[in-house]
Scaffold this active site. Structure first.
Site, short mmCIF file in Angstrom:
data_model
loop_
_atom_site.label_atom_id
_atom_site.label_comp_id
_atom_site.label_asym_id
_atom_site.label_seq_id
_atom_site.Cartn_x
_atom_site.Cartn_y
_atom_site.Cartn_z
N CYS A 1 43.76 35.36 51.67
CA CYS A 1 43.73 36.67 51.88
C CYS A 1 42.99 36.76 53.08
O CYS A 1 42.98 37.99 53.87
CB CYS A 1 43.40 37.17 50.74
N GLU B 1 41.18 43.04 44.30
CA GLU B 1 40.87 42.23 45.32
C GLU B 1 42.35 42.12 45.93
O GLU B 1 43.27 41.39 45.13
CB GLU B 1 40.16 41.11 45.36
N VAL C 1 51.09 44.77 43.62
CA VAL C 1 50.78 44.57 41.95
C VAL C 1 49.38 45.37 41.99
O VAL C 1 49.51 46.05 40.65
CB VAL C 1 50.90 43.07 41.65
N GLY C 2 48.32 45.20 42.50
CA GLY C 2 46.96 45.90 42.50
C GLY C 2 47.44 47.48 42.40
O GLY C 2 46.70 48.03 41.50
N LYS D 1 44.82 35.12 32.70
CA LYS D 1 45.98 34.94 33.18
C LYS D 1 46.08 34.28 34.26
O LYS D 1 45.72 35.11 35.45
CB LYS D 1 47.00 35.87 32.90
N GLY E 1 45.39 39.86 44.07
CA GLY E 1 46.59 39.61 44.26
C GLY E 1 47.13 40.45 45.45
O GLY E 1 46.43 41.01 46.04
N GLU F 1 51.06 42.31 56.07
CA GLU F 1 50.70 40.93 55.47
C GLU F 1 51.92 40.22 55.48
O GLU F 1 52.92 40.38 54.76
CB GLU F 1 49.84 41.25 54.36
N GLN G 1 57.98 32.64 49.23
CA GLN G 1 57.02 32.91 50.43
C GLN G 1 57.63 32.15 51.63
O GLN G 1 57.28 33.05 52.71
CB GLN G 1 55.79 32.00 49.99
#
Ligand code: NAP
Length: 485
Positions: A284, A250, A232-233, A175, A228, A385, A331
Site C-alpha cells: 500500500c 486502511e 471494499v473499505g 478473517k 484493503g 492505484e 492482479q
C-alpha cells in the site's frame, strides 16, 4: 494431498459448517496447493462471536501485563519457526524469501512491542479545580472486535491488529484474505500454543462477501479494523453508517517520491527501485509516481533504467530473485490492463510492460518491472492505484510544480522526497498531503512502533500501530474521586 487447515473457534480447530474448503495457491507455481482452508459462512462467524463474547469478561479481568505475556510467549514460538514461516509466506503470497522472513520478524517484533504495552497502557491524571478531588482516566476494552485483513502483508497486518486488540482486553474474530490465509493462521496457532484462553482469539476463513459481511453485520461487534482496497473499505463504511461500532479503514495509495535537482541521483534511483518494485509493487505504501525536477529528469531516468533492467524476476524461494510474481491472475490482469491504458493515453513505455513467459515463468503470474515516462496528471496511471510493479515518471518544472503534482490525487497514504535542501524538505513535510512522510528514504518501509495511517481517501478512523493503536482498541473512562466527605 495438501494440508487441511481448520478454523479456530473457542480454542478448538473446527471445520466450516458448510463442509467446503478452498485452495491457497502458490502464485509462483500454480500447480502447488499450499493448503486447503475452510469456506466458512455466517454460522461459523456467529459461533466465533459467541465464543468471543463469552470469553471477553474474564480476559478483560486479567491484568494487562499478564495478557501481554501471551504475546511474549507466542513471539518466542514464532521466532523458533521463523525459517519455515518465511518459506510458507513466500509460497502463499509470492514475495521473496528475505522479504517474507523480514515480515515474520516484524510480526514477532509487533507481538513483543504490544506485549510490553500491557505494562505501559498509560492513562492520565489531570488536576481538578475542586479541593480534595482526584481526577484520572481509565482505559477499558471495547468487547469483541472484528479484524479483516488483506493478502499483501499476510502476517504483519494481522499481527498489528490482533496484538493491540488483545493486550487491551478485547476478544477477536479475525478473517484473513482468502489469497493468503496461512500466515495469519500461524499467528493464531502460536498464541494458542502459548496458552491464550479459549474464545479470546477466533480465526475464520472464507470469502469477504460471506465471512467478512457476517462479521460486520454481527450485533456483538464493537469495533471493526479493516485493511484493503478503497472499494471494499468504502462499502464497509456505508454499511456501518448509523451503527455505534468504531471503525478503522486502511486503504489504497498512489504514493509519490519527489526528486529535487540537488539529489544524489544514484541514491534517488535506488530509492525509487526499492519503493516501486520490491514486493512486486504490492505494498500500500509502494511508490507509483516519481516526480522529478526537470533539471535532473533525463540523467535520473537513465540511472533508473539501468537499475530496473538488472532486476531479477522469479520464484521468490530462489536466491538472487528481486521480484516475485503478482499474487494471482486477477492482479496480473489489473497490472497489464493499466499498462495498456497508459500506452493508449500516450505515456511512453521505457521498459517492461509484459507478462513473462517460458520456462518457470509459465507456472506463475510473473510480470516485468515497468517504467513509463511522460506521464501527465490527468492520465489514469497517475491517478489510480495499480498495485503492481509499475512506476510513472512525471516532470516537475520546479518545487511548487512538484508539490502540485504530488498532491493532485485522491489518495494520501505515504510520500517521500529526495533532497539535501533542508528548507525544501521542511516545506515538503508541511505541504504534502500524506499520513506517512519519508525523507531520503523509500515511501515504503515503516516501523511498528510509530503510528501508521493516511489521509484523504486512503484512511478513515484512528491510526494503527505504535502508541496510537491502543486508542482505537480502548474506550476512555473519566473518574472524579473526592477523598473526603
Ligand atoms: P480487498 O479486496 O479490499 O480485501 C481486503 C479484505 O477484505 C480481504 O480479507 C477480503 O476478503 C475482504 N473483503 C472483500 N470483500 C468484502 C466484503 N464485501 N465485506 C467484508 N470483507 C470483504 O483488498 P486486497 O486485494 O486484499 O488488498 C489490496 C488492497 O489493500 C490495496 O488497495 C492496498 O493498497 C490495500 N492495503 C492497504 C494498506 C494500508 O495500511 N493502507 C495495507 C495493505 C494493503 P477476500 O480475501 O476473501 O476477498
Amino acid at each position: 494431498m495438501p494440508t487441511l487447515f481448520l478454523n479456530t473457534i473457542n480454542g478448538q480447530c473446527v471445520n466450516a459448517k458448510s463442509g467446503r474448503t478452498f485452495p491457497n495457491i502458490n502464485p509462483a507455481s500454480t500447480d502447488e496447493v499450499v493448503g486447503l482452508f475452510q469456506d466458512s459462512g455466517s454460522e461459523d462467524v456467529h459461533a466465533a462471536f459467541d465464543a468471543a463474547t463469552h470469553a471477553q469478561p474474564a480476559w478483560a479481568a486479567l491484568p494487562a501485563p499478564r495478557r501481554g505475556e501471551y504475546l511474549f510467549k507466542a513471539a518466542e514460538i514464532l521466532e523458533s519457526r521463523l525459517a519455515k514461516l518465511g518459506e510458507e509466506m513466500t509460497r502463499e503470497e509470492g514475495k521473496t524469501l528475505p522479504e517474507s522472513k523480514g515480515e515474520v520478524k516484524r510480526a514477532i517484533n509487533i507481538f513483543r512491542y504490544f506485549g510490553g504495552e500491557g505494562a505501559r497502557a498509560f492513562s492520565y491524571q489531570i488536576p481538578s479545580e475542586r479541593e480534595n478531588v482526584f481526577c484520572y482516566t481509565l482505559r477499558k476494552p471495547l468487547g469483541a472486535v472484528g479484524l479483516i485483513t488483506p493478502w499483501n502483508f499476510p502476517s504483519a497486518i494481522p499481527a498489528w491488529k490482533m496484538a493491540p486488540a488483545l493486550v487491551a482486553g478485547n476478544t477477536v474474530v479475525i478473517k484473513p484474505a482468502s489469497l493468503a490465509p496461512l500466515s495469519a493462521y500461524r499467528l493464531v496457532e502460536s498464541l494458542h500454543e502459548a496458552g491464550i484462553p479459549a474464545g479470546v482469539l477466533n480465526y475464520v476463513t472464507g470469502s469477504g462477501g460471506s465471512v467478512g459481511n457476517a462479521i460486520l453485520e454481527h450485533p456483538a461487534l464493537r469495533a471493526l479494523s479493516f485493511t484493503g482496497s478503497c472499494e471494499v473499505g468504502n462499502q464497509l463504511q456505508r454499511k456501518m453508517a448509523g451503527r455505534k461500532v468504531r471503525i478503522q479503514l486502511e486503504m489504497g495509495g498512489k504514493n509519490p517520491t519527489v526528486v529535487l535537482r540537488d539529489a544524489d541521483l544514484d541514491y534517488a534511483a535506488d530509492i525509487l527501485v526499492n519503493g516501486a518494485f520490491f514486493s512486486t509493487g504490492q505494498k500500500c505504501t509502494a511508490c507509483s509516481r516519481a516526480i522529478v525536477e526537470k533539471a535532473v529528469y533525463e540523467p535520473l531516468v537513465e540511472k533508473l533504467l539501468t537499475k530496473t533492467r538488472k532486476l531479477k524476476v522469479g520464484n521468490g524461494l530462489e536466491t538472487g530473485i528481486d521480484i516475485g510474481p503478482a499474487v494471482d491472475s486477477n492482479q496480473l490482469e489489473t497490472d497489464l490492463k493499466y499498462i495498456e491504458i497508459a500506452r493508449n493515453e500516450g505515456a511512453q513505455l521505457l521498459c517492461g510492460g509484459t507478462r513473462l513467459t517460458g520456462g518457470i515463468y509459465d507456472k506463475g503470474y510473473f510480470i516485468e518491472p515497468t517504467l513509463f515516462a511522460g506521464v501527465t496528471p490527468e492520465m489514469r496511471i497517475a491517478q489510480e492505484e495499480v498495485f503492481g510493479p509499475v512506476l510513472a515518471l512525471m516532470v516537475a518544472h520546479d518545487f511548487d510544480d512538484a508539490m502540485r503534482l504530488a498532491n493532485c490525487v485522491k489518495f494520501g497514504l505515504s510520500a517521500s522526497i529526495v533532497s539535501r535542501d533542508l528548507a525544501r524538505v521542511h516545506q515538503f513535510i508541511n505541504r504534502i498531503e500524506a499520513g506517512l512522510i519519508t525523507v531520503n528514504l523509500p515511501t515504503a518501509g515503516v516501523e511498528y512502533q510509530l503510528p501508521f495511517g493516511g489521509t484523504k481517501e486512503s484512511s478513515f478512523g484512528m491510526r494503527e500501530q505504535g502508541p496510537a493503536a491502543l486508542d482505537f482498541y480502548t474506550e476512555t473512562r473519566t473518574v472524579y474521586l473526592k477523598y473526603t466527605q
